[in-house]
Design an enzyme around this catalytic site. Structure first.
Site, PDB file in Angstrom:
ATOM      1  N   ASP A 160      18.355   2.509  55.129  1.00 13.43           N
ATOM      2  CA  ASP A 160      17.818   2.925  53.822  1.00 13.43           C
ATOM      3  C   ASP A 160      16.885   4.133  53.992  1.00 13.43           C
ATOM      4  O   ASP A 160      16.962   5.097  53.233  1.00 13.43           O
ATOM      5  CB  ASP A 160      17.080   1.743  53.171  1.00 13.43           C
ATOM      6  N   LYS A 219      17.352   8.192  52.802  1.00 12.72           N
ATOM      7  CA  LYS A 219      16.359   9.007  52.079  1.00 12.72           C
ATOM      8  C   LYS A 219      16.068  10.306  52.825  1.00 12.72           C
ATOM      9  O   LYS A 219      15.948  11.378  52.214  1.00 12.72           O
ATOM     10  CB  LYS A 219      15.083   8.193  51.885  1.00 12.72           C
TER      11      LYS A 219
HETATM   12  N1  LIG Z   1      14.730  -2.207  43.884  1.00  8.45           N
HETATM   13  C1  LIG Z   1      14.025  -1.118  44.159  1.00  8.45           C
HETATM   14  O1  LIG Z   1      12.810  -1.151  44.317  1.00  8.45           O
HETATM   15  C2  LIG Z   1      14.725   0.187  44.274  1.00  8.45           C
HETATM   16  C3  LIG Z   1      16.082   0.279  44.151  1.00  8.45           C
HETATM   17  N2  LIG Z   1      16.693   1.498  44.265  1.00  8.45           N
HETATM   18  C4  LIG Z   1      18.133   1.536  44.121  1.00  8.45           C
HETATM   19  O2  LIG Z   1      18.481   1.036  42.836  1.00  8.45           O
HETATM   20  C5  LIG Z   1      19.770   0.450  42.877  1.00  8.45           C
HETATM   21  C6  LIG Z   1      19.725  -0.928  42.246  1.00  8.45           C
HETATM   22  O3  LIG Z   1      18.836  -1.744  42.971  1.00  8.45           O
HETATM   23  P1  LIG Z   1      18.467  -3.215  42.452  1.00  8.45           P
HETATM   24  O4  LIG Z   1      18.453  -3.237  40.974  1.00  8.45           O
HETATM   25  O5  LIG Z   1      17.267  -3.607  43.192  1.00  8.45           O
HETATM   26  O6  LIG Z   1      19.744  -4.057  42.975  1.00  8.45           O
HETATM   27  P2  LIG Z   1      20.299  -5.431  42.377  1.00  8.45           P
HETATM   28  O7  LIG Z   1      21.081  -6.073  43.476  1.00  8.45           O
HETATM   29  O8  LIG Z   1      19.202  -6.209  41.743  1.00  8.45           O
HETATM   30  O9  LIG Z   1      21.298  -4.980  41.212  1.00  8.45           O
HETATM   31  C7  LIG Z   1      22.487  -4.312  41.473  1.00  8.45           C
HETATM   32  C8  LIG Z   1      23.378  -4.433  40.240  1.00  8.45           C
HETATM   33  O10 LIG Z   1      24.534  -3.645  40.452  1.00  8.45           O
HETATM   34  C9  LIG Z   1      25.690  -4.417  40.084  1.00  8.45           C
HETATM   35  N3  LIG Z   1      26.835  -3.877  40.787  1.00  8.45           N
HETATM   36  C10 LIG Z   1      27.072  -3.796  42.102  1.00  8.45           C
HETATM   37  N4  LIG Z   1      28.251  -3.189  42.330  1.00  8.45           N
HETATM   38  C11 LIG Z   1      28.753  -2.870  41.116  1.00  8.45           C
HETATM   39  C12 LIG Z   1      29.943  -2.218  40.685  1.00  8.45           C
HETATM   40  N5  LIG Z   1      30.834  -1.758  41.553  1.00  8.45           N
HETATM   41  N6  LIG Z   1      30.125  -2.066  39.342  1.00  8.45           N
HETATM   42  C13 LIG Z   1      29.247  -2.531  38.468  1.00  8.45           C
HETATM   43  N7  LIG Z   1      28.093  -3.143  38.812  1.00  8.45           N
HETATM   44  C14 LIG Z   1      27.867  -3.314  40.130  1.00  8.45           C
HETATM   45  C15 LIG Z   1      25.329  -5.826  40.461  1.00  8.45           C
HETATM   46  O11 LIG Z   1      26.177  -6.729  39.784  1.00  8.45           O
HETATM   47  P3  LIG Z   1      26.227  -8.314  40.169  1.00  8.45           P
HETATM   48  O12 LIG Z   1      24.964  -8.876  39.595  1.00  8.45           O
HETATM   49  O13 LIG Z   1      27.466  -8.784  39.494  1.00  8.45           O
HETATM   50  O14 LIG Z   1      26.274  -8.368  41.655  1.00  8.45           O
HETATM   51  C16 LIG Z   1      23.888  -5.840  39.944  1.00  8.45           C
HETATM   52  O15 LIG Z   1      23.882  -5.988  38.540  1.00  8.45           O
HETATM   53  C17 LIG Z   1      20.190   0.469  44.355  1.00  8.45           C
HETATM   54  O16 LIG Z   1      20.988   1.600  44.590  1.00  8.45           O
HETATM   55  C18 LIG Z   1      18.860   0.637  45.092  1.00  8.45           C
HETATM   56  O17 LIG Z   1      18.986   1.277  46.327  1.00  8.45           O
HETATM   57  C19 LIG Z   1      16.014   2.660  44.479  1.00  8.45           C
HETATM   58  C20 LIG Z   1      14.654   2.649  44.576  1.00  8.45           C
HETATM   59  C21 LIG Z   1      13.893   1.405  44.543  1.00  8.45           C
HETATM   60  N1  LIG Z   2      14.895  -0.982  49.415  1.00 13.02           N
HETATM   61  C1  LIG Z   2      14.264   0.255  49.099  1.00 13.02           C
HETATM   62  C2  LIG Z   2      14.216   0.401  47.608  1.00 13.02           C
HETATM   63  C3  LIG Z   2      13.877   1.779  47.229  1.00 13.02           C
HETATM   64  O1  LIG Z   2      14.546   2.745  47.588  1.00 13.02           O
HETATM   65  C4  LIG Z   2      12.847   0.282  49.641  1.00 13.02           C
HETATM   66  O2  LIG Z   2      12.371  -0.782  50.018  1.00 13.02           O
HETATM   67  O3  LIG Z   2      12.245   1.359  49.707  1.00 13.02           O
END
Ligand SMILES: NC(=O)C1=CN([C@@H]2O[C@H](COP(=O)(O)OP(=O)(O)OC[C@H]3O[C@@H](n4cnc5c(N)ncnc54)[C@H](OP(=O)(O)O)[C@@H]3O)[C@@H](O)[C@H]2O)C=CC1
Ligand SMILES: N[C@@H](CC=O)C(=O)O
Ligand code: NA
Length: 365
Positions: A223, A227
């Protein structure tokens, strides 16, 4: 369906931790800024979707509708067709960590559909994908913003772009780039006190929504490597991929082959002694250990891994999920431009996505 030219259609892919917070911020935005009219027209998880021929879904009830929907998500080419046929411009908000969705960005952008996303995969995949994305956007006049792909909502990418676009020369970027790693080391090896158990802190980081969907993607260093790949490319280094430079993994060798994230978390407590040894080695020198990364532009070197810090160092003194990112540039001289604050969590990440959406709206609507 009645539409106005001042209407923009929003398609949300992914409704997990970040996606849910984004929807709540979208509801606020739609109320506060009536123009252009924001119409949610598609929402999906990996298994379900909501969409209709009216291109209209109530934002407030979208999650309930998604939970009870019996529709499967459209394939990505079908989604491109659906949005290209919308009565006005469309924006995809990709809140997944899916490589398949990321690989389809050139297709969406070439059909005039803009993209905002916290997903790192498109911008840290192959250098060809990076080029295809920006070529497609430039050719079709669509927009792509990804502020939350580095440092969550912290203004890291916009700052780096501003430095480069105004003619400054970035020489080095270094710091703590992972909210999860920051939280883990701040609680497992604090500057004061004895700290928690490594595996228990990993579970907590997942519960707090800081980790990637599979926490091994944080612990293996990938990860952070993603970045740094993004930042290095923006600073002018055509890094080929996040595996083309040294990255230290914190996954115990014995657990490298386990099949799922859940099995990994179950077995991790059996290997806590390995991280305890790393912590003690630093303590013997009066230091603490932290997971950091750096990009040296002149020597074209990028690296990711553990380092020891004096307890008085700003990196040692971080709290919670804070990131700290220092930009050394010709203009700023020996006093770097520093950005610090929460680097993970649903709300702060969604803030970066929503503010990107506002930027796109100001350019296309
Ligand atoms: N959490 C954080 O603090 C941060 C997150 N990010 C990025 O944000 C993004 C989301 O993270 P987060 O919300 O924590 O992850 P989650 O696992 O909570 O949510 C991911 C979502 O994406 C859905 N999903 C996965 N694959 C597909 C697909 N092919 N089509 C449609 N929906 C799909 C999942 O569905 P289902 O529920 O059915 O599995 C779920 O709803 C990631 O890329 C992460 O790297 C970036 C910065 C910080
Ligand atoms: N898993 C990542 C989410 C943000 O990019 C982190 O912990 O920094
Ligand atoms: Na950011």
């Amino acid at each position: 369906m009645a539409t106005t030219t001042n209407q923009v259609f929003i398609a949300v892919i992914g409704a997990g931790g970040v996606g849910k917070c984004f929807l709540s911020q979208l509801a606020t935005l739609a109320t506060r800024r009536p123009t252009p009219k924001l119409s949610l027209c598609y929402i999906s998880s990996s298994k379900k979707a909501v969409f209709n021929s009216d291109y209209s879904i109530g934002i407030e009830n979208a999650l309930q509708e998604l939970a009870s929907s019996s529709k499967q998500p459209l394939s990505l080419p079908q989604l491109a067709d659906h949005l290209a046929a919308a009565p006005s411009k469309a924006i995809i908000v990709d809140n997944t960590s899916s490589q398949d969705v990321a690989d389809a960005y050139p297709l969406f952008l070439s059909r005039g559909i803009s993209i905002v996303t916290p997903n790192k995969k498109a911008f840290s995949g192959s250098y060809k994908l990076w080029q295809d994305i920006f070529t497609a956007a430039a050719t079709a006049g669509s927009r792509v913003y990804h502020e939350s792909s580095v440092g969550a909502g912290l203004p890291v990418i916009s700052t780096l772009k501003d430095l480069v676009d105004t003619g400054d020369e970035v020489t080095k970027i270094e710091g703590v780039f992972s909210g999860t790693m920051s939280f883990l080391f701040n609680s497992f090896a604090p500057v004061e006190g004895s700290g928690g158990q490594w595996s228990a802190e990993v579970k907590k980081a997942k519960e707090l929504g800081y980790t990637e969907p599979d926490p091994r993607d944080d612990l293996n260093g990938l990860d952070v490597a993603r970045k740094l790949t993004i930042l290095a490319r923006l600073a002018g280094l055509p890094v080929e991929s996040p595996t083309s430079f040294p990255v230290q993994s914190l996954i115990p060798k014995e657990l490298e082959t386990v099949s799922s994230g859940d099995e990994f978390l179950e077995k991790l407590p059996g290997f806590d002694s390995q991280m305890e040894e790393t912590k003690s080695a630093a303590e013997k020198q009066g230091k603490v250990v932290r997971f950091v990364g750096s990009i040296d532009v002149a020597s074209k070197s990028v690296k990711v891994g553990l380092e020891m810090f004096d307890k008085s160092h700003p990196i040692a003194a971080l709290k919670g999920s804070d990131n700290i990112i220092s930009f050394y540039t010709k203009r700023y001289g020996s006093n770097p431009l520093i950005i610090q604050g929460a680097g993970a969590g649903g709300d702060v990440t969604a803030m970066g996505v929503t503010s990107d959406l506002i930027k796109v709206l100001s350019q296309i609507a």
